[in-house]
Design a protein around this motif. Structure first.
Motif, mmCIF file in Angstrom:
data_model
loop_
_atom_site.group_PDB
_atom_site.id
_atom_site.type_symbol
_atom_site.label_atom_id
_atom_site.label_comp_id
_atom_site.label_asym_id
_atom_site.label_seq_id
_atom_site.Cartn_x
_atom_site.Cartn_y
_atom_site.Cartn_z
ATOM 1 N N UNK A 68 0.808 -1.223 0.000
ATOM 2 C CA UNK A 68 0.000 0.000 0.000
ATOM 3 C C UNK A 68 0.842 1.274 0.000
ATOM 4 N N UNK A 69 2.065 1.199 0.466
ATOM 5 C CA UNK A 69 2.898 2.405 0.578
ATOM 6 C C UNK A 69 3.029 3.175 -0.739
ATOM 7 N N UNK A 70 3.241 2.489 -1.894
ATOM 8 C CA UNK A 70 3.369 3.258 -3.150
ATOM 9 C C UNK A 70 2.096 3.981 -3.562
ATOM 10 N N UNK A 71 0.955 3.591 -2.990
ATOM 11 C CA UNK A 71 -0.323 4.201 -3.362
ATOM 12 C C UNK A 71 -0.583 5.489 -2.586
ATOM 13 N N UNK A 72 0.160 5.712 -1.534
ATOM 14 C CA UNK A 72 -0.068 6.880 -0.687
ATOM 15 C C UNK A 72 0.434 8.144 -1.369
ATOM 16 N N UNK A 73 -0.247 9.277 -1.162
ATOM 17 C CA UNK A 73 0.225 10.536 -1.761
ATOM 18 C C UNK A 73 1.559 10.951 -1.167
ATOM 19 N N UNK A 74 2.327 11.661 -1.958
ATOM 20 C CA UNK A 74 3.624 12.150 -1.484
ATOM 21 C C UNK A 74 3.410 13.132 -0.347
ATOM 22 N N UNK A 75 4.284 13.135 0.651
ATOM 23 C CA UNK A 75 4.133 14.090 1.762
ATOM 24 C C UNK A 75 4.282 15.509 1.260
ATOM 25 N N UNK A 76 3.567 16.458 1.858
ATOM 26 C CA UNK A 76 3.670 17.854 1.430
ATOM 27 C C UNK A 76 5.049 18.412 1.713
ATOM 28 N N UNK A 77 5.441 19.478 1.002
ATOM 29 C CA UNK A 77 6.743 20.097 1.276
ATOM 30 C C UNK A 77 6.822 20.560 2.720
ATOM 31 N N UNK A 78 8.027 20.564 3.249
ATOM 32 C CA UNK A 78 8.206 21.007 4.618
ATOM 33 C C UNK A 78 7.792 22.458 4.761
ATOM 34 N N UNK A 79 7.045 22.739 5.823
ATOM 35 C CA UNK A 79 6.639 24.094 6.108
ATOM 36 C C UNK A 79 6.918 24.393 7.566
ATOM 37 N N UNK A 80 6.897 25.688 7.885
ATOM 38 C CA UNK A 80 7.035 26.076 9.266
ATOM 39 C C UNK A 80 8.406 25.761 9.823
ATOM 40 N N UNK A 81 8.428 25.436 11.116
ATOM 41 C CA UNK A 81 9.697 25.235 11.806
ATOM 42 C C UNK A 81 10.491 24.080 11.230
ATOM 43 N N UNK A 82 9.800 23.053 10.717
ATOM 44 C CA UNK A 82 10.512 21.904 10.166
ATOM 45 C C UNK A 82 11.357 22.292 8.961
ATOM 46 N N UNK A 83 10.906 23.322 8.233
ATOM 47 C CA UNK A 83 11.647 23.729 7.039
ATOM 48 C C UNK A 83 12.958 24.434 7.379
ATOM 49 N N UNK A 84 13.074 24.952 8.601
ATOM 50 C CA UNK A 84 14.265 25.710 8.968
ATOM 51 C C UNK A 84 15.511 24.846 9.040
ATOM 52 N N UNK A 85 15.307 23.528 9.198
ATOM 53 C CA UNK A 85 16.470 22.655 9.337
ATOM 54 C C UNK A 85 17.307 22.621 8.067
ATOM 55 N N UNK A 86 16.709 22.957 6.920
ATOM 56 C CA UNK A 86 17.416 22.829 5.652
ATOM 57 C C UNK A 86 17.777 24.179 5.025
ATOM 58 N N UNK A 87 17.521 25.299 5.721
ATOM 59 C CA UNK A 87 17.780 26.594 5.108
ATOM 60 C C UNK A 87 19.243 26.984 5.253
ATOM 61 N N UNK A 88 19.680 27.868 4.360
ATOM 62 C CA UNK A 88 21.032 28.428 4.430
ATOM 63 C C UNK A 88 20.896 29.933 4.556
ATOM 64 N N UNK A 89 21.411 30.489 5.629
ATOM 65 C CA UNK A 89 21.253 31.915 5.897
ATOM 66 C C UNK A 89 22.196 32.734 5.022
ATOM 67 N N UNK A 90 21.692 33.865 4.553
ATOM 68 C CA UNK A 90 22.473 34.755 3.695
ATOM 69 C C UNK A 90 23.371 35.644 4.541
ATOM 70 N N UNK A 91 24.631 35.757 4.158
ATOM 71 C CA UNK A 91 25.612 36.499 4.930
ATOM 72 C C UNK A 91 25.652 37.986 4.617
ATOM 73 N N UNK A 92 26.624 38.662 5.210
ATOM 74 C CA UNK A 92 26.695 40.117 5.156
ATOM 75 C C UNK A 92 26.918 40.641 3.747
ATOM 76 N N UNK A 93 27.895 40.102 3.038
ATOM 77 C CA UNK A 93 28.292 40.703 1.767
ATOM 78 C C UNK A 93 27.225 40.573 0.696
ATOM 79 N N UNK A 94 26.569 39.417 0.618
ATOM 80 C CA UNK A 94 25.533 39.256 -0.411
ATOM 81 C C UNK A 94 24.317 40.121 -0.070
#
Length: 240
Positions: A68-94
């Motif tokens: 049944x696993x292949x029949x399940x819809x794909x999980x939604x994109x990460x939102x909220x606090x969970x999405x912060x784990x993968x972000x890259x912060x922009x530094x001073x010069x850019x």
């Protein structure tokens, strides 16, 4: 005799088996696997739903059942606090480069606004009344009002520029957008108009600290300026 023994029967496909579905109060079913397939398609059950094949003694998450696993819809994109784990912060010069680009764009808008004000000055005849300046006489009242109007128009353009772009679909001013940056909140949510306005107002505090509030971007862990810390915003890589 060995020749009279029947060959072993292959195991049933999970769709041909009968299954119970764990309901809020009691088990529901049994349902055939084909029925479960239809229930998945109709979003009546999902990956976290517990199921058990008839005869089983434990419940199993539907997502953990291989058939049944292949029949399940794909999980939604990460939102909220969970999405912060993968972000890259922009530094001073850019961010400084993005700021310079925004200043250039704002100068373009200011030139347009200045041209409009200039036309108003000429049409209203104020230019002809500037001669008293050479004799030390006070400025005409209309000329002073015009100065105030020009200043307020410039301020409104600056605020509108920052608020509309930073709270819009891009979540970024054109300078940030061009360099592949955008804003988020501490919880990873989009920035709204009031927060965008507060963030712009925070620039004033940055200036009052002799621009240390801006320079902080260079050494803070999440590349935050004083205005980011106050408003709970972050500038990260990526376009929306």
């Amino acid at each position: 005799m060995a020749s009279d023994m029947l060959p072993p029967q292959p195991p049933k496909h999970p769709f041909e088996s009968n299954w119970y579905v764990q309901g809020p109060v009691q088990a529901e079913g049994p349902f055939t696997g084909y029925t479960l397939k239809d229930m998945i398609a109709k979003r009546q059950i999902g990956g976290d739903t517990n199921v058990a094949e008839v005869g089983a003694t434990v419940w199993t998450r539907l997502a953990d059942v291989a058939a049944f696993a292949p029949l399940l819809p794909a999980p939604p994109p990460q939102q909220g606090a969970a999405a912060l784990a993968s972000v890259q912060y922009a530094g001073f010069w850019i961010r400084l480069l993005a700021y310079i680009i925004d200043v250039i764009v704002l100068e373009f808008f200011a030139a347009i606004a200045g041209g409009i004000v200039g036309v108003v000055v000429v049409v209203s005849g104020v230019v002809g009344k500037l001669q008293p300046l050479a004799t030390g006489e006070p400025l005409p009242p209309g000329y002073i009002v015009l100065f105030w109007i020009a200043g307020l128009v410039g301020l409104a353009v600056t605020i509108g520029y920052n608020v509309s772009f930073n709270s819009g679909a891009w979540q970024a001013t054109p300078g940030k957008r061009l360099l592949g940056l955008h804003l988020i909140t501490l919880t990873g949510e989009p920035v709204g108009p009031w927060l965008a306005f507060a963030r712009w107002a925070g620039y004033i505090l940055d200036g009052l600290t002799l621009y240390i509030g801006f320079l902080m971007i260079g050494w803070t862990r999440e590349k935050t300026g004083l205005h980011d810390i106050i408003c709970g915003t972050r500038v990260v890589y990526g376009k929306l």
